[in-house]
Design a protein around this motif. Structure first.
Motif, PDB file in Angstrom:
ATOM      1  N   SER A  80       0.836  -1.212   0.000  1.00 56.01           N
ATOM      2  CA  SER A  80       0.000   0.000   0.000  1.00 56.01           C
ATOM      3  C   SER A  80       0.871   1.263   0.000  1.00 56.01           C
ATOM      4  CB  SER A  80      -0.904  -0.007   1.227  1.00 56.01           C
ATOM      5  OG  SER A  80      -0.104   0.007   2.383  1.00 56.01           O
ATOM      6  N   ARG A  82       2.742   4.517  -1.137  1.00 54.50           N
ATOM      7  CA  ARG A  82       2.248   5.600  -1.993  1.00 54.50           C
ATOM      8  C   ARG A  82       3.392   6.431  -2.541  1.00 54.50           C
ATOM      9  NH1 ARG A  82      -2.650   7.547   1.714  1.00 54.50           N
ATOM     10  NH2 ARG A  82      -1.075   7.137   3.270  1.00 54.50           N
ATOM     11  N   THR A 104      -4.820   7.156 -13.070  1.00 50.38           N
ATOM     12  CA  THR A 104      -5.577   6.047 -12.470  1.00 50.38           C
ATOM     13  C   THR A 104      -5.775   4.911 -13.467  1.00 50.38           C
ATOM     14  OG1 THR A 104      -6.770   7.698 -11.201  1.00 50.38           O
ATOM     15  CG2 THR A 104      -7.652   5.473 -11.172  1.00 50.38           C
ATOM     16  N   SER A 110      -3.244   1.648  -8.731  1.00 48.42           N
ATOM     17  CA  SER A 110      -4.470   1.290  -8.036  1.00 48.42           C
ATOM     18  C   SER A 110      -5.375   2.514  -7.926  1.00 48.42           C
ATOM     19  CB  SER A 110      -4.131   0.730  -6.660  1.00 48.42           C
ATOM     20  OG  SER A 110      -5.275   0.689  -5.871  1.00 48.42           O
ATOM     21  N   SER A 111      -4.793   3.640  -7.538  1.00 44.37           N
ATOM     22  CA  SER A 111      -5.591   4.871  -7.466  1.00 44.37           C
ATOM     23  C   SER A 111      -4.664   6.076  -7.515  1.00 44.37           C
ATOM     24  CB  SER A 111      -6.421   4.895  -6.180  1.00 44.37           C
ATOM     25  OG  SER A 111      -5.550   5.090  -5.083  1.00 44.37           O
ATOM     26  N   THR A 149      -1.215   5.496  -5.650  1.00 40.84           N
ATOM     27  CA  THR A 149      -1.067   4.215  -4.948  1.00 40.84           C
ATOM     28  C   THR A 149      -0.865   3.120  -5.990  1.00 40.84           C
ATOM     29  OG1 THR A 149      -2.587   5.019  -3.266  1.00 40.84           O
ATOM     30  CG2 THR A 149      -2.118   2.663  -3.281  1.00 40.84           C
ATOM     31  N   SER A 151      -0.609  -0.576  -7.567  1.00 39.03           N
ATOM     32  CA  SER A 151      -1.365  -1.755  -7.154  1.00 39.03           C
ATOM     33  C   SER A 151      -0.447  -2.680  -6.355  1.00 39.03           C
ATOM     34  CB  SER A 151      -1.956  -2.474  -8.369  1.00 39.03           C
ATOM     35  OG  SER A 151      -0.956  -2.732  -9.310  1.00 39.03           O
ATOM     36  N   ALA A 152      -1.046  -3.366  -5.400  1.00 37.95           N
ATOM     37  CA  ALA A 152      -0.270  -4.043  -4.363  1.00 37.95           C
ATOM     38  C   ALA A 152       0.513  -5.232  -4.895  1.00 37.95           C
ATOM     39  CB  ALA A 152      -1.205  -4.495  -3.250  1.00 37.95           C
ATOM     40  N   LYS A 153      -0.003  -5.839  -5.967  1.00 38.95           N
ATOM     41  CA  LYS A 153       0.532  -7.154  -6.293  1.00 38.95           C
ATOM     42  C   LYS A 153       1.689  -7.138  -7.271  1.00 38.95           C
ATOM     43  CE  LYS A 153      -3.650  -9.591  -5.120  1.00 38.95           C
ATOM     44  NZ  LYS A 153      -4.952  -9.049  -5.466  1.00 38.95           N
ATOM     45  N   GLN A 154       2.266  -5.976  -7.522  1.00 34.63           N
ATOM     46  CA  GLN A 154       3.368  -5.990  -8.482  1.00 34.63           C
ATOM     47  C   GLN A 154       4.713  -5.851  -7.773  1.00 34.63           C
ATOM     48  OE1 GLN A 154       3.029  -2.737 -11.144  1.00 34.63           O
ATOM     49  NE2 GLN A 154       2.707  -1.227  -9.550  1.00 34.63           N
ATOM     50  N   THR A 159       7.068  -1.083  -9.789  1.00 33.16           N
ATOM     51  CA  THR A 159       6.633   0.147  -9.139  1.00 33.16           C
ATOM     52  C   THR A 159       7.636   1.268  -9.400  1.00 33.16           C
ATOM     53  OG1 THR A 159       5.727  -1.244  -7.415  1.00 33.16           O
ATOM     54  CG2 THR A 159       5.851   1.101  -6.946  1.00 33.16           C
TER      55      THR A 159
END
Lengths: 324, 234
Positions: A80, A82, A104, A110-111, A149, A151-154, A159
């Motif tokens: 999570s 940012r 987005t 994610s956002s 934000t 996405s969490a799964k990468q 990122t």
């Protein structure tokens, strides 16, 4: 003394000679049941020794669980994580909101939320406690920001690539990933993990000494029995076996108690840990001993128990000789 | 007849101590029964200890069952001792185990099965007349009964050689005679027996050879001499 011929040799001798394997199995079964019933006859002493071993094993196991949990919490926080895109001052609020909307829809995001200079000032005034200091300034020193934000799964690399990409947008003055503190957390965890290893080493030695000393006293108490055993020609392996099994049982019960202690500790920490995680917007929950870790504690208990007993037996058994 | 025990010019001293026995030679034939006599401290026990490898000769040769004991390594001692049944004045039983379990020990270490152990232990207890006491604990038995439990333990695995050190020392004459009779019965079925004793009046009535040891040296006596000696004492 009524009977005629004593211990008569001859045809009555039993023909069945057990094989080596049968003998071994039988010897071990006898040693196992013998030692278990001997320990059961003095449950308090057995439990006390097992508790000492259990607590000694629980300490590194518990610390290890804690470190594992913190590491996991760090991982989930990273998900999570940012990134902040600081926009150039000449970008209008409309353009900023539009940009956030575009971002987005990018893959791996994610956002994204636009924070105008005024909003930033308001937030800063509310949360920092430096509100009055801001009044001295003529201009608003804060830039407009888009908080992205990922996405969490990468993976981390994706990122970072995304962030670099976003940094090249003409409206963006600077892109920044807030990961410094995470890196610090991992560095600290690494340090703690090493410390746990060292503590575990020292405590393993303590378990060895506890078991070794208990077995030594056991040998002392059964001196007469050992003398008789040696006199009637009991093989050394036969004399050793019950002591080694006793060490194993101490280690095993110690291991079980250690697992229970860690589990109880984790259970009592679940509630406050959830609260703490909530403060970080994290869904992480406190995990107990993993199956692997529990197996490790059992194995350590068994291994150290056996080794401690072996150490005591090989030091003290050879000095006992039958005297007549 | 081959010898089961052969001492050839054996001497022994305990570490730093005086010579306990010096230059002793004797043999015990296979299937023979003999008595070892002599005053206390003459070296009877030491002779038995040397035979059972509870001590090693400082000079000379001890050969048991054709094996030179000097060649037996520390790790081979248990296997060697399993060929010998040893009985002491103090029967050294394990007091927290029943009579049955005490007698079963030599079979347990040999890995006999449960049924087999039950059969053999009861046969041995029957031979010493203690079958009804198999579930008793040693401390509830009389001295003579304890001694017989010790004997049952020594013979249960049917060793070819029995060594007994003052087995009748604590017993009254009648019980002592019973124990000697027991040894003779084992001897009749082929077991070689060497009994150290100073109960000279008891053994003077028995037909077996007497090996006399005094001040660490050995002389074989005829029974007549021993009788004279007993008379001297009395």
């Amino acid at each position: 003394m009524t009977s005629a011929k004593p211990a008569k040799p001859g045809p009555k001798r039993v023909a069945h000679q057990p094989s080596w394997l049968e003998k071994m199995t039988q010897d071990h079964v006898r040693a196992i049941s013998g030692t278990l019933s001997a320990l059961a006859r003095r449950p308090i002493g057995t439990l006390l020794t097992a508790f000492v071993i259990g607590i000694t094993l629980a300490l590194p196991a518990g610390l290890n669980t804690l470190v594992a949990n913190l590491g996991q919490a760090g991982d989930s926080l990273q998900g999570s994580l940012r990134a902040s895109l600081f926009l150039n001052d000449d970008v209008s609020a409309e353009r900023g909101a539009e940009l956030a909307h575009d971002i987005t829809r990018r893959p791996g995001v994610s956002s994204a939320r636009y924070i105008s200079r005024e909003q930033a000032l308001e937030e800063f005034r509310t949360f920092s406690g430096f509100g009055e200091a801001l009044d001295i300034l003529k201009d608003n020193p804060l830039p407009a920001t888009i908080v992205v934000t990922p996405s969490a799964k990468q993976p981390q690399a994706r990122t970072e690539a995304l962030l670099k990409d976003l940094g090249t947008l003409p409206e963006v003055a600077q892109a920044k990933l807030d990961e410094k503190w995470l890196q610090r957390l991992y560095a600290i965890l690494d340090l703690v993990q090493r410390a746990v290893m060292m503590i575990a080493g020292a405590l393993a030695l303590a378990v060895l000494i506890v078991v070794g000393n208990t077995i030594r006293l056991d040998i002392e108490n059964r001196r007469d029995e050992i003398e008789v055993m040696k006199l009637i020609g009991a093989p050394n392996s036969y004399i050793r076996r019950p002591f080694l099994y006793t060490g194993l049982w101490y280690g095993l019960t110690g291991g079980i108690l250690a697992c229970l202690l860690v589990q109880a500790g984790v259970m009592s920490l679940v509630q406050p840990a959830r609260q703490l995680a909530g403060l970080y917007d994290s869904q992480a929950t406190l995990q107990g001993l993993s199956l692997n870790a529990a197996a490790g504690v059992f194995a350590a208990g068994l291994g150290l128990g056996w080794l401690g007993a072996f150490w005591a037996v090989s030091r003290h058994l050879r000095h006992i000789e039958p005297a007549i | 007849m081959a010898d089961i025990i052969h001492f050839h010019r054996v001497s022994h001293r305990y570490d730093g101590g005086p010579q306990i026995i010096s230059d002793v030679s004797f043999t015990l034939g296979k299937g023979e029964m003999a008595f070892l006599t002599g005053p206390s401290g003459a070296g009877k026990s030491t002779l038995l200890r040397l035979t059972a490898l509870l001590a090693r000769a400082t000079a000379g040769q001890v050969v048991v069952e054709g094996k030179n004991l000097a060649d037996i390594k520390r790790s081979q001692i248990p296997a060697f001792r399993r060929q010998i049944g040893v009985i002491f004045q103090n029967p050294s039983l394990l007091n927290e185990r029943t009579v049955f379990d005490n007698v079963a020990l030599p079979l347990l270490i040999r890995g006999h099965s449960g049924d087999d152990i039950g059969r053999r232990v009861r046969a041995a207890l029957d031979a010493v007349g203690l079958l009804p006491k198999e579930k008793a604990f040693p401390l509830t038995l009389s001295g003579g009964e304890q001694q017989r439990v010790g004997i049952a333990r020594a013979v249960v695995a049917k060793p070819p050689l029995l060594l007994a050190d003052e087995p009748t020392g604590n017993l009254d004459p009648q019980l002592a005679m019973d124990v000697m009779a027991l040894f003779m019965r084992f001897n009749e079925v082929g077991v070689s027996v060497l009994v150290a004793t100073h109960a000279i009046s008891l053994i003077s009535r028995l037909p077996h050879r007497v090996i006399h040891i005094e001040k660490g040296t050995l002389e074989e006596r005829r029974k007549a001499e021993l009788m004279d000696k007993t008379h001297d004492f009395s």
